[in-house]
Scaffold this active site. Sequence first.
Site, PDB file in Angstrom:
ATOM      1  N   LYS A   1      48.126  30.103  35.649  1.00  0.00           N
ATOM      2  CA  LYS A   1      47.454  30.956  36.635  1.00  0.00           C
ATOM      3  C   LYS A   1      47.135  32.271  35.932  1.00  0.00           C
ATOM      4  O   LYS A   1      47.800  32.634  34.954  1.00  0.00           O
ATOM      5  CB  LYS A   1      48.398  31.212  37.825  1.00  0.00           C
ATOM      6  CG  LYS A   1      47.722  31.660  39.077  1.00  0.00           C
ATOM      7  CD  LYS A   1      47.291  30.487  39.946  1.00  0.00           C
ATOM      8  CE  LYS A   1      46.589  30.996  41.201  1.00  0.00           C
ATOM      9  NZ  LYS A   1      46.235  29.893  42.086  1.00  0.00           N
TER      10      LYS A   1
ATOM     11  N   ASN B   1      49.641  28.862  50.491  1.00  0.00           N
ATOM     12  CA  ASN B   1      50.611  28.763  49.400  1.00  0.00           C
ATOM     13  C   ASN B   1      51.871  29.548  49.755  1.00  0.00           C
ATOM     14  O   ASN B   1      51.808  30.556  50.450  1.00  0.00           O
ATOM     15  CB  ASN B   1      50.004  29.363  48.123  1.00  0.00           C
ATOM     16  CG  ASN B   1      49.075  28.388  47.435  1.00  0.00           C
ATOM     17  OD1 ASN B   1      49.445  27.240  47.180  1.00  0.00           O
ATOM     18  ND2 ASN B   1      47.859  28.828  47.134  1.00  0.00           N
TER      19      ASN B   1
END
Length: 373
Positions: free
Chosen positions: A91, A271
Amino acid sequence: MCAVHPDTTGVFDRLDFADDAPHEQVVFCQDLRTGLKAIIAIHSTALGPALGGTRFYPYVDERAALTDVLRLSRGMTYKAAIAGLKLGGGKAVIIGEPARLKTPALLEAYGRFVETLNGRYITAGDVNTTSEDMDIVGRTTAHVVARTPRNGGSGDSAPLTALGVFHAMAAAAETYWGTADLTGRKIGVEGVGKVGYNLVGLLVDAGAIVSATDTNTAALGRLAAAHPSVSIVDSVIDADIDLYAPCAMGATLTDVSAAGLIASVVCGAANNQLAHPDVELALHQRGILWVPDFVANSGGLIQVAGELDKRSREETTAQVEKVGDTVGRILQRQREHQILVGEAARDIVIERLRSARTPGPLSPVLPPRSDSF
Ligand code: NAI
């Protein structure tokens, strides 16, 4: 001596993460000309190149950005592994106010940093970055997915993320109520942005009784115009519903909200839904079935994996529909081992990482059997 918070100092030896699966590589990137400050975190390449989106966010400081990117990249390892993809977890975050800082020059500079990693990290869109932004990033790196279709990408991942959530819900319903049919189920969707809006459409078509909430009146207006049967409400998390679908921000499931939840099943796209891991135990003790977010929302990742493998939209869609099978397997394991659903999912992830890992300097050392990542 300066006093630092022991949980969130640097990259190594962090007390806020279990030390059994540390990050492989964390890269700090700075370009003074454009104001770019970015951190790229590669958690694991055990299963393949680390893939994960780029979040553009005005973090209060560098430490907050680092914590976020470490947490999110680890989550991507989980998401890819549980979905059976040949991808690792990574990420990136770009620090700053997107409205002020995001320029083509900055995105191109960012792409050059991504390119230096030679494909160990593949980027995509995330919060505050779009497929159009990825088109620009793609001018300076080949290692980018989810560009616009006119630039060879698979475009917005929200429709397939929503489809995966829908199938995850059906699988959870089958376990909880003995039928995957959602007709007549009262389902509350929190957040009707890109994913929530698409999810509501699928639920309405399936005959569910849908209520929805959002903080953005434009998002609610779009929903009401498309689906007049949906009730717009102030809040769904504490409403009298069967299934709560968090599709806005993470951490909505706290000690307090878990204690007040009326819904029997929680399954959504957001998330990091649990404010802290113990919330799952609180839900379980109240007989509430929680589908782990990294399983339910894996449709978007499956889409970009399909883009990398040059699979057709039909093949990718069929793979996303299998998210329900994955949920079914996890719930079966949970019942057999009498553990929490999250633990059952993590066990499957760890088994897959352990079996796929090839020894080498860039492979993370996995624990013999200590299951918290
Ligand atoms: P989005 O930004 O398009 O939609 C989020 C919506 O939630 C917005 O309409 C916003 O106004 C609303 N919202 C924000 N705070 C709220 C609150 N407190 N109460 C009610 N509504 C609120 O984002 P998107 O793409 O739909 O993603 C939704 C969630 O799913 C996010 O947590 C995202 O990280 C996650 N996700 C998205 C994927 C994708 O493919 N777009 C893939 C995997 C996860």
